[in-house]
Motif scaffolding. Structure first.
Motif, PDB file in Angstrom:
ATOM      1  N   ILE A 133       1.019  -1.473   0.450  1.00 24.69           N
ATOM      2  CA  ILE A 133       0.107  -0.002   0.130  1.00 24.69           C
ATOM      3  C   ILE A 133       0.740   1.245  -0.238  1.00 24.69           C
ATOM      4  O   ILE A 133       0.460   1.915  -1.101  1.00 24.69           O
ATOM      5  N   TYR A 134       1.868   1.185   0.787  1.00 28.23           N
ATOM      6  CA  TYR A 134       2.234   3.020   1.303  1.00 28.23           C
ATOM      7  C   TYR A 134       3.964   3.197   0.513  1.00 28.23           C
ATOM      8  O   TYR A 134       3.950   4.171   0.218  1.00 28.23           O
ATOM      9  N   ARG A 135       4.624   1.743  -0.006  1.00 26.93           N
ATOM     10  CA  ARG A 135       5.553   1.540  -0.958  1.00 26.93           C
ATOM     11  C   ARG A 135       5.188   1.253  -2.317  1.00 26.93           C
ATOM     12  O   ARG A 135       5.769   2.164  -3.174  1.00 26.93           O
ATOM     13  N   SER A 136       4.479   0.256  -2.657  1.00 22.74           N
ATOM     14  CA  SER A 136       4.227   0.225  -4.301  1.00 22.74           C
ATOM     15  C   SER A 136       3.077   1.223  -4.515  1.00 22.74           C
ATOM     16  O   SER A 136       3.107   1.348  -6.197  1.00 22.74           O
ATOM     17  N   GLY A 137       2.170   1.473  -3.604  1.00 20.55           N
ATOM     18  CA  GLY A 137       1.416   2.352  -3.534  1.00 20.55           C
ATOM     19  C   GLY A 137      -0.520   1.712  -4.897  1.00 20.55           C
ATOM     20  O   GLY A 137      -0.767   2.511  -5.812  1.00 20.55           O
ATOM     21  N   VAL A 138      -0.466   0.405  -4.355  1.00 21.87           N
ATOM     22  CA  VAL A 138      -0.912  -0.909  -5.542  1.00 21.87           C
ATOM     23  C   VAL A 138      -2.777  -0.216  -4.511  1.00 21.87           C
ATOM     24  O   VAL A 138      -2.918   0.069  -3.070  1.00 21.87           O
ATOM     25  N   GLU A 139      -3.536   0.206  -5.578  1.00 17.69           N
ATOM     26  CA  GLU A 139      -5.394   0.263  -4.996  1.00 17.69           C
ATOM     27  C   GLU A 139      -6.256  -1.126  -4.940  1.00 17.69           C
ATOM     28  O   GLU A 139      -7.329  -0.929  -4.882  1.00 17.69           O
ATOM     29  N   ASN A 187       1.148  -9.172  -5.325  1.00 14.92           N
ATOM     30  CA  ASN A 187       1.248 -11.073  -5.833  1.00 14.92           C
ATOM     31  C   ASN A 187       1.915 -11.984  -5.017  1.00 14.92           C
ATOM     32  O   ASN A 187       1.910 -12.943  -5.497  1.00 14.92           O
ATOM     33  N   ASN A 188       2.801 -11.417  -3.747  1.00 13.49           N
ATOM     34  CA  ASN A 188       3.100 -12.030  -2.790  1.00 13.49           C
ATOM     35  C   ASN A 188       2.848 -12.666  -1.884  1.00 13.49           C
ATOM     36  O   ASN A 188       3.300 -13.557  -0.865  1.00 13.49           O
ATOM     37  N   HIS A 223     -11.577  -2.360   2.778  1.00 18.65           N
ATOM     38  CA  HIS A 223     -10.943  -2.259   1.614  1.00 18.65           C
ATOM     39  C   HIS A 223     -10.005  -1.170   2.063  1.00 18.65           C
ATOM     40  O   HIS A 223      -9.644  -0.846   2.594  1.00 18.65           O
ATOM     41  N   LEU A 224     -10.067  -0.679   0.732  1.00 17.06           N
ATOM     42  CA  LEU A 224      -8.623   0.120   0.407  1.00 17.06           C
ATOM     43  C   LEU A 224      -9.068   1.762   0.631  1.00 17.06           C
ATOM     44  O   LEU A 224      -9.014   2.255   1.036  1.00 17.06           O
ATOM     45  N   GLN A 229      -7.112  10.690   3.132  1.00 15.65           N
ATOM     46  CA  GLN A 229      -7.128  11.922   2.552  1.00 15.65           C
ATOM     47  C   GLN A 229      -5.407  11.901   2.634  1.00 15.65           C
ATOM     48  O   GLN A 229      -4.179  12.808   1.431  1.00 15.65           O
ATOM     49  N   ALA A 230      -4.365  11.622   3.428  1.00 11.82           N
ATOM     50  CA  ALA A 230      -2.920  11.843   3.201  1.00 11.82           C
ATOM     51  C   ALA A 230      -2.192  11.459   2.103  1.00 11.82           C
ATOM     52  O   ALA A 230      -1.643  11.910   1.027  1.00 11.82           O
ATOM     53  N   MET A 231      -3.165  10.333   1.782  1.00 13.95           N
ATOM     54  CA  MET A 231      -2.513   9.452   0.392  1.00 13.95           C
ATOM     55  C   MET A 231      -2.710  10.501  -0.601  1.00 13.95           C
ATOM     56  O   MET A 231      -1.766  10.313  -1.827  1.00 13.95           O
TER      57      MET A 231
END
Ligand code: SAH
Ligand code: SF4
Length: 373
Positions: free
Chosen positions: A44-50, A56-57, A71-72, A147-149
């Motif tokens: 979430i926080y390094r790769s930014g996936v949603e 996938n690991n 949910h994200l 919001q920060a994200m």
């Protein structure tokens, strides 16, 4: 229309509101090793996936079980205003239809996110757009972090890093204490948003017991107190909740905060033309500063349409600043940002709500069409 007072807007829980220890617990409940929590946070926080699918690991079954409970991201960006100075204001819409403002404020060295903690505000300061319709509900910790994200995402698109977060958007953070504190930990955590505590500021209208509780959280964040007046009498005219709390009690809570954290308090003072901007007001503020370790941030009022208050001239703001400095106070006049957009907190949200009402009345374009800005 008033929305129900609740924070969950979807059937699933917002994972952005979970601290690592809570996520680790969710993993062990699923028979998974606790290190899976860190893997999810990295996605979430390094790769930014949603989406969980992209992680996938993680075993497929785990991804499915997480997606069934959490949910994200929840929000849709329904307005995006850019000011000539680069300040950018987003209006986010949550699943229940309510909206929140968050702002990205760039300067030479920093990228600051200004985020909201409630939908509206119950305090109702007479000069502020956020409180005009009261409070609809608290934002969840996940919605505060989201919001920060969102702002971090905007910074990244411009090749920059989010460096600071201020809780100065809509709402009174300490009236939504638990969610605010959870969000603070997540925004600060180096495995989550990763903003250094000293670069996070929580602004409060002044709730002494919660200010002391925050001091006991042992975080090195900056506490900003919205003072706006040197006397209880004037403060009560501007801030309805000041009728319950005297300045002396706030000074006491600020001293406690300093003793516990070693962090100097910032006193915020919105200069309202002809109301609280005289030199004897400055003398009163200086006296309060001498009672505790505080610096002063002066803010020239950003006028709100429908409210009668005026922005003071730059000469009177400068004179106020100099008077404080003559009295030995460490004071600054904050540069106004984004004045050519709806920069005062709560203004964009109100304007778009009004536009939507008008469009509904006209039975013309879809009410949820993003507003042009
Ligand atoms: N409720 C908290 C935090 C949100 S308001 C508080 O009051 O501290 C953040 C700051 O913006 C406060 O100092 C508030 O007084 C100030 N503010 C609100 N409306 C403003 C306006 N129109 N112009 C300038 N400052 C404003
Ligand atoms: Fe609420 Fe802060 Fe606005 Fe006062 S200034 S109404 S406390 S958001």
């Amino acid at each position: 229309m008033r929305l129900p007072v609740r924070t969950d807007t979807l059937a699933t829980r917002g994972l952005l509101g979970l601290r690592e220890r809570d996520l680790a617990q969710a993993m062990t409940q699923r028979g998974e090793p606790a290190y899976r929590a860190r893997q999810v946070l990295d996605w979430i926080y390094r790769s930014g996936v949603e989406s969980f699918d992209a992680m996938n690991n993680l075993p497929k079954k785990l991804r499915e079980s997480l997606a069934a409970e959490f949910h994200l991201y929840e929000s849709t960006i329904i307005a995006d205003q850019v000011a000539s100075d680069g300040t950018r204001k987003l209006l986010l819409r949550w699943a229940d239809g309510s909206t929140s403002e968050c702002v990205m404020i760039p300067d030479e060295k920093r990228r600051t996110a200004c985020i909201s903690t409630q939908v509206g505000c119950a305090v109702g300061c007479v000069f502020c757009a956020s409180g005009i319709e009261g409070v609809a509900r608290d934002l969840s910790a996940a919605q505060i972090v989201e919001q920060a994200m969102r702002v971090r995402g905007i910074c990244a698109m411009g090749g920059a890093r989010l460096s600071n977060v201020v809780f100065m958007g809509l709402g009174e953070p300490l009236a939504n204490y638990r969610n605010t504190v959870d969000a603070l930990h997540i925004i600060n955590d180096e495995h989550c948003v990763g903003i250094a505590a000293r670069k996070i500021t929580v602004s409060t209208v002044g709730l002494p017991s919660q200010m002391k509780r925050l001091a006991d959280e042992s975080m090195q964040i900056t506490l900003a107190l919205s003072l706006h007046a040197p006397t209880d009498t004037l403060r009560q005219v501007l801030i309805p909740w000041a009728k319950r709390v005297r300045i002396a009690e706030l000074v006491d809570a600020c001293k406690y905060y300093f003793a516990k954290t070693g962090r100097e308090i910032t006193l915020e003072y919105v200069l309202l033309g002809g109301v609280n901007d005289k030199l004897d007001h400055a003398d009163g503020v200086a006296k309060i500063c001498h009672d505790m370790r505080a610096n002063v941030n002066l803010i020239r009022y950003n006028p709100v349409s429908s409210l009668p208050y005026k922005r003071p001239t730059s000469e009177s703001a400068q004179a106020f600043l100099e008077r404080l400095r003559e009295r030995g106070v460490n004071a600054h006049l904050r540069r106004s940002r984004g004045l050519d957009i709806d920069s005062a907190c709560g203004q964009l949200r109100r304007r778009i709500a009004e536009q939507q009402l008008t469009t509904q009345d006209d039975s013309s374009a879809a009410a949820d069409e993003p507003a042009a800005s």
